[in-house]
Write an enzyme that holds these catalytic residues in place. Structure first.
Site, PDB file in Angstrom:
ATOM      1  N   GLU A  73       0.845  -1.191   0.000  1.00  0.00           N
ATOM      2  CA  GLU A  73       0.000   0.000   0.000  1.00  0.00           C
ATOM      3  C   GLU A  73       0.881   1.243   0.000  1.00  0.00           C
ATOM      4  OE1 GLU A  73      -3.512   2.100   2.718  1.00  0.00           O
ATOM      5  OE2 GLU A  73      -2.147   0.632   3.597  1.00  0.00           O
ATOM      6  N   HIS A 116       0.668  -5.017   4.040  1.00  0.00           N
ATOM      7  CA  HIS A 116      -0.376  -5.563   4.909  1.00  0.00           C
ATOM      8  C   HIS A 116      -0.542  -7.045   4.582  1.00  0.00           C
ATOM      9  CE1 HIS A 116      -1.540  -1.648   6.384  1.00  0.00           C
ATOM     10  NE2 HIS A 116      -1.770  -1.205   5.152  1.00  0.00           N
ATOM     11  N   TYR A 132      -9.983  -4.214   3.433  1.00  0.00           N
ATOM     12  CA  TYR A 132      -9.032  -3.109   3.611  1.00  0.00           C
ATOM     13  C   TYR A 132      -7.734  -3.371   2.842  1.00  0.00           C
ATOM     14  CZ  TYR A 132      -5.668  -0.042   5.913  1.00  0.00           C
ATOM     15  OH  TYR A 132      -4.681   0.884   6.166  1.00  0.00           O
ATOM     16  N   GLU A 163      -6.689  -0.603  -2.411  1.00  0.00           N
ATOM     17  CA  GLU A 163      -5.930  -0.003  -3.511  1.00  0.00           C
ATOM     18  C   GLU A 163      -4.501  -0.540  -3.491  1.00  0.00           C
ATOM     19  OE1 GLU A 163      -6.216   4.181  -2.964  1.00  0.00           O
ATOM     20  OE2 GLU A 163      -8.218   4.335  -3.818  1.00  0.00           O
TER      21      GLU A 163
END
Length: 272
Positions: A52, A62, A100, A104
Protein backbone atom coordinates in the site's frame (compact mmCIF):
# COMPACT_ATOMS: atom_id res chain seq x y z
CA UNK A 1 -3.14 -6.19 20.14
CA UNK A 2 -0.04 -4.28 19.21
CA UNK A 3 3.36 -5.70 19.71
CA UNK A 4 5.24 -2.86 21.35
CA UNK A 5 3.03 -0.07 22.66
CA UNK A 6 2.33 -1.61 26.05
CA UNK A 7 4.50 -2.44 28.99
CA UNK A 8 2.46 -5.58 29.61
CA UNK A 9 3.97 -8.89 28.51
CA UNK A 10 3.22 -9.57 24.85
CA UNK A 11 0.81 -12.36 23.98
CA UNK A 12 -0.91 -13.17 20.68
CA UNK A 13 -3.53 -15.86 20.12
CA UNK A 14 -5.76 -15.87 17.06
CA UNK A 15 -6.58 -17.95 13.96
CA UNK A 16 -6.77 -14.67 12.01
CA UNK A 17 -3.58 -12.62 12.25
CA UNK A 18 -3.30 -9.15 10.69
CA UNK A 19 0.25 -7.88 10.12
CA UNK A 20 1.52 -4.50 8.93
CA UNK A 21 5.17 -4.05 7.92
CA UNK A 22 6.02 -0.32 7.68
CA UNK A 23 8.49 0.73 4.95
CA UNK A 24 9.21 -2.86 3.93
CA UNK A 25 10.61 -3.09 0.36
CA UNK A 26 10.12 -6.86 -0.03
CA UNK A 27 7.64 -8.24 -2.55
CA UNK A 28 4.27 -9.46 -1.19
CA UNK A 29 4.92 -12.96 -2.52
CA UNK A 30 8.21 -13.26 -0.62
CA UNK A 31 6.69 -11.95 2.62
CA UNK A 32 3.70 -14.28 2.23
CA UNK A 33 5.94 -17.32 1.88
CA UNK A 34 7.97 -16.34 4.96
CA UNK A 35 4.84 -15.80 7.06
CA UNK A 36 3.37 -19.08 5.79
CA UNK A 37 6.50 -20.93 6.89
CA UNK A 38 6.51 -19.20 10.29
CA UNK A 39 2.94 -20.37 10.91
CA UNK A 40 3.41 -23.92 9.63
CA UNK A 41 2.93 -25.32 13.15
CA UNK A 42 -0.66 -24.04 13.17
CA UNK A 43 -1.54 -25.29 9.63
CA UNK A 44 -1.94 -22.20 7.41
CA UNK A 45 -5.07 -22.16 5.25
CA UNK A 46 -5.03 -18.76 3.58
CA UNK A 47 -2.82 -15.69 3.25
CA UNK A 48 -3.12 -12.41 1.41
CA UNK A 49 -0.42 -9.75 1.27
CA UNK A 50 -0.51 -6.38 -0.49
CA UNK A 51 1.67 -3.31 -0.84
CA UNK A 52 0.00 0.00 0.00
CA UNK A 53 1.21 3.53 -0.82
CA UNK A 54 0.67 6.35 1.67
CA UNK A 55 0.14 9.99 0.84
CA UNK A 56 3.58 10.88 2.21
CA UNK A 57 5.19 8.62 -0.37
CA UNK A 58 6.06 5.78 2.01
CA UNK A 59 4.91 2.24 1.38
CA UNK A 60 3.96 -0.62 3.70
CA UNK A 61 2.87 -4.22 3.46
CA UNK A 62 -0.38 -5.56 4.91
CA UNK A 63 -0.89 -9.29 5.40
CA UNK A 64 -3.71 -11.45 6.72
CA UNK A 65 -3.03 -15.10 7.49
CA UNK A 66 -5.67 -17.61 8.54
CA UNK A 67 -4.72 -20.84 10.28
CA UNK A 68 -6.58 -23.98 11.25
CA UNK A 69 -5.45 -23.63 14.86
CA UNK A 70 -4.98 -20.29 16.61
CA UNK A 71 -1.47 -18.91 16.34
CA UNK A 72 -0.02 -18.71 19.85
CA UNK A 73 3.13 -16.76 20.65
CA UNK A 74 4.55 -14.67 23.46
CA UNK A 75 7.46 -13.48 21.32
CA UNK A 76 6.81 -9.95 20.04
CA UNK A 77 9.54 -10.55 17.42
CA UNK A 78 8.07 -13.79 16.11
CA UNK A 79 6.91 -12.25 12.81
CA UNK A 80 10.06 -10.17 12.22
CA UNK A 81 11.41 -10.67 8.69
CA UNK A 82 14.89 -9.49 7.73
CA UNK A 83 14.88 -6.88 10.47
CA UNK A 84 11.41 -5.53 9.65
CA UNK A 85 9.12 -5.60 12.69
CA UNK A 86 5.35 -5.66 12.06
CA UNK A 87 2.39 -4.39 13.96
CA UNK A 88 0.57 -7.54 15.11
CA UNK A 89 -3.21 -7.64 15.58
CA UNK A 90 -5.93 -10.22 15.93
CA UNK A 91 -8.33 -9.79 13.02
CA UNK A 92 -11.70 -9.79 14.77
CA UNK A 93 -13.40 -9.43 11.40
CA UNK A 94 -11.26 -11.05 8.68
CA UNK A 95 -13.83 -9.96 6.08
CA UNK A 96 -13.23 -6.28 6.84
CA UNK A 97 -9.47 -6.77 7.08
CA UNK A 98 -9.37 -8.43 3.66
CA UNK A 99 -11.47 -5.64 2.17
CA UNK A 100 -9.03 -3.11 3.61
CA UNK A 101 -5.99 -4.95 2.23
CA UNK A 102 -7.49 -5.20 -1.28
CA UNK A 103 -8.67 -1.58 -1.33
CA UNK A 104 -5.93 0.00 -3.51
CA UNK A 105 -2.96 -2.37 -3.66
CA UNK A 106 0.14 -1.60 -5.69
CA UNK A 107 0.97 -5.30 -5.69
CA UNK A 108 -0.91 -8.27 -4.26
CA UNK A 109 -0.30 -11.95 -3.56
CA UNK A 110 -2.85 -14.50 -2.42
CA UNK A 111 -2.59 -18.16 -1.49
CA UNK A 112 -5.21 -20.62 -0.30
CA UNK A 113 -8.96 -20.13 0.11
CA UNK A 114 -10.26 -17.23 2.17
CA UNK A 115 -12.39 -18.24 5.16
CA UNK A 116 -15.10 -15.67 5.89
CA UNK A 117 -15.96 -15.19 9.51
CA UNK A 118 -18.83 -17.37 10.52
CA UNK A 119 -21.97 -15.52 11.47
CA UNK A 120 -21.74 -14.91 15.19
CA UNK A 121 -24.43 -16.26 17.44
CA UNK A 122 -24.01 -13.35 19.82
CA UNK A 123 -27.01 -11.07 19.77
CA UNK A 124 -28.14 -11.93 16.23
CA UNK A 125 -31.08 -14.22 16.97
CA UNK A 126 -33.57 -11.58 15.76
CA UNK A 127 -32.14 -11.57 12.22
CA UNK A 128 -32.04 -14.16 9.48
CA UNK A 129 -32.42 -17.75 10.62
CA UNK A 130 -33.99 -16.93 13.97
CA UNK A 131 -36.14 -20.08 13.87
CA UNK A 132 -33.14 -22.22 14.84
CA UNK A 133 -31.68 -21.31 18.19
CA UNK A 134 -28.00 -22.21 18.54
CA UNK A 135 -27.06 -24.68 21.24
CA UNK A 136 -24.74 -23.81 24.11
CA UNK A 137 -22.03 -25.93 22.51
CA UNK A 138 -22.30 -23.90 19.30
CA UNK A 139 -22.23 -20.63 21.23
CA UNK A 140 -19.16 -21.63 23.23
CA UNK A 141 -17.43 -22.91 20.09
CA UNK A 142 -18.04 -19.52 18.49
CA UNK A 143 -16.70 -17.68 21.56
CA UNK A 144 -13.58 -19.83 21.79
CA UNK A 145 -12.94 -19.36 18.08
CA UNK A 146 -13.15 -15.56 18.15
CA UNK A 147 -12.02 -14.47 21.62
CA UNK A 148 -8.50 -13.04 21.64
CA UNK A 149 -8.03 -12.33 25.35
CA UNK A 150 -9.23 -13.43 28.76
CA UNK A 151 -11.29 -10.27 29.22
CA UNK A 152 -12.93 -10.58 25.81
CA UNK A 153 -13.68 -14.26 26.41
CA UNK A 154 -15.48 -13.59 29.71
CA UNK A 155 -17.30 -10.61 28.23
CA UNK A 156 -18.61 -12.69 25.33
CA UNK A 157 -19.75 -15.44 27.71
CA UNK A 158 -21.53 -12.88 29.89
CA UNK A 159 -23.28 -11.39 26.86
CA UNK A 160 -24.41 -14.64 25.24
CA UNK A 161 -24.96 -16.85 28.30
CA UNK A 162 -25.84 -14.48 31.16
CA UNK A 163 -27.44 -17.11 33.40
CA UNK A 164 -24.55 -19.54 33.07
CA UNK A 165 -22.09 -16.70 33.56
CA UNK A 166 -23.75 -15.63 36.82
CA UNK A 167 -24.05 -19.15 38.26
CA UNK A 168 -20.85 -20.75 36.93
CA UNK A 169 -18.44 -17.84 36.73
CA UNK A 170 -15.66 -19.74 38.50
CA UNK A 171 -15.69 -22.41 35.77
CA UNK A 172 -15.54 -19.82 32.98
CA UNK A 173 -12.69 -18.05 34.79
CA UNK A 174 -10.86 -21.38 34.99
CA UNK A 175 -11.29 -22.04 31.27
CA UNK A 176 -10.26 -18.44 30.50
CA UNK A 177 -7.04 -18.93 32.47
CA UNK A 178 -6.33 -22.12 30.53
CA UNK A 179 -7.06 -20.55 27.14
CA UNK A 180 -5.18 -17.34 27.92
CA UNK A 181 -2.56 -18.13 30.57
CA UNK A 182 -0.75 -15.27 32.25
CA UNK A 183 2.67 -14.61 30.82
CA UNK A 184 5.42 -14.88 33.40
CA UNK A 185 7.63 -11.83 33.34
CA UNK A 186 11.29 -12.50 32.80
CA UNK A 187 13.26 -12.39 36.05
CA UNK A 188 15.61 -9.42 36.31
CA UNK A 189 18.33 -9.75 38.93
CA UNK A 190 18.14 -6.67 41.19
CA UNK A 191 21.85 -7.04 41.89
CA UNK A 192 23.88 -6.28 38.77
CA UNK A 193 26.81 -8.52 38.03
CA UNK A 194 30.24 -7.31 39.09
CA UNK A 195 33.76 -8.61 39.55
CA UNK A 196 33.88 -11.41 42.17
CA UNK A 197 34.70 -10.06 45.62
CA UNK A 198 33.67 -12.83 47.97
CA UNK A 199 35.62 -11.61 51.00
CA UNK A 200 34.45 -7.98 51.06
CA UNK A 201 36.50 -7.50 54.22
CA UNK A 202 35.61 -3.87 54.76
CA UNK A 203 31.86 -4.31 54.37
CA UNK A 204 31.75 -7.49 56.45
CA UNK A 205 33.86 -5.94 59.20
CA UNK A 206 31.58 -2.91 59.38
CA UNK A 207 28.65 -5.26 59.95
CA UNK A 208 30.57 -7.72 62.13
CA UNK A 209 31.66 -5.29 64.81
CA UNK A 210 28.22 -4.03 65.93
CA UNK A 211 26.28 -7.25 65.28
CA UNK A 212 28.49 -10.15 66.37
CA UNK A 213 31.02 -8.83 68.90
CA UNK A 214 28.63 -7.45 71.49
CA UNK A 215 30.89 -7.88 74.57
CA UNK A 216 31.04 -4.49 76.28
CA UNK A 217 34.09 -3.39 78.30
CA UNK A 218 31.90 -3.33 81.44
CA UNK A 219 30.82 -6.95 80.89
CA UNK A 220 34.42 -7.97 80.22
CA UNK A 221 35.50 -6.43 83.58
CA UNK A 222 33.00 -8.69 85.35
CA UNK A 223 34.23 -11.81 83.49
CA UNK A 224 37.97 -11.14 83.92
CA UNK A 225 38.98 -10.42 87.57
CA UNK A 226 42.56 -9.65 86.44
CA UNK A 227 41.33 -6.70 84.37
CA UNK A 228 41.12 -3.56 86.52
CA UNK A 229 40.07 -0.69 84.23
CA UNK A 230 37.87 0.17 81.26
CA UNK A 231 40.96 1.00 79.20
CA UNK A 232 42.44 -2.43 79.94
CA UNK A 233 39.13 -4.08 78.97
CA UNK A 234 39.00 -2.18 75.67
CA UNK A 235 42.60 -3.11 74.94
CA UNK A 236 41.94 -6.79 75.64
CA UNK A 237 38.81 -6.82 73.44
CA UNK A 238 40.66 -5.17 70.55
CA UNK A 239 43.43 -7.74 70.89
CA UNK A 240 40.87 -10.56 70.83
CA UNK A 241 39.26 -9.06 67.73
CA UNK A 242 42.57 -8.81 65.88
CA UNK A 243 43.59 -12.33 66.92
CA UNK A 244 40.29 -13.84 65.81
CA UNK A 245 40.41 -12.02 62.47
CA UNK A 246 43.92 -13.32 61.81
CA UNK A 247 42.88 -16.88 62.65
CA UNK A 248 39.93 -16.66 60.27
CA UNK A 249 42.12 -15.40 57.46
CA UNK A 250 44.72 -18.11 58.09
CA UNK A 251 42.17 -20.91 58.17
CA UNK A 252 40.48 -19.61 55.02
CA UNK A 253 37.02 -20.15 56.43
CA UNK A 254 34.68 -18.18 58.60
CA UNK A 255 34.38 -19.07 62.28
CA UNK A 256 30.91 -19.51 63.70
CA UNK A 257 29.42 -17.14 66.24
CA UNK A 258 29.55 -19.77 68.96
CA UNK A 259 33.26 -20.47 68.47
CA UNK A 260 34.06 -16.76 68.54
CA UNK A 261 32.16 -16.31 71.78
CA UNK A 262 33.91 -19.36 73.29
CA UNK A 263 37.28 -17.89 72.28
CA UNK A 264 36.38 -14.65 73.99
CA UNK A 265 35.70 -16.50 77.25
CA UNK A 266 38.85 -18.69 77.28
CA UNK A 267 41.56 -16.46 75.82
CA UNK A 268 43.47 -14.13 78.17
CA UNK A 269 44.73 -10.70 77.32
CA UNK A 270 48.41 -9.82 76.94
CA UNK A 271 48.59 -8.52 80.51
CA UNK A 272 47.10 -11.64 82.17
Amino acid sequence: MTSSSSNRPFSHRSPNTFLTYPQCPEQPEIISQRIWDLCSHWTPLYIICAREAHRDGNQCLHALIQTEKPVRTTDSRFFDIDGFHPNIQSAISPNKVRDYITKEPLALFERGTFIPRKKSFLGNSSKGNSDKKPSKDEIMRDIISHATSKQEYLSMVQKSLPYDWSTKLQYFEYSANKLFPDIQEEFINPHPTSEPDLLCNESIKDWLQPNIYQVSPQAYLLLQPNCYSIDDAISDLEWLDDLTSKQIMEQGSAASTSSVQQGQENLHGPEA
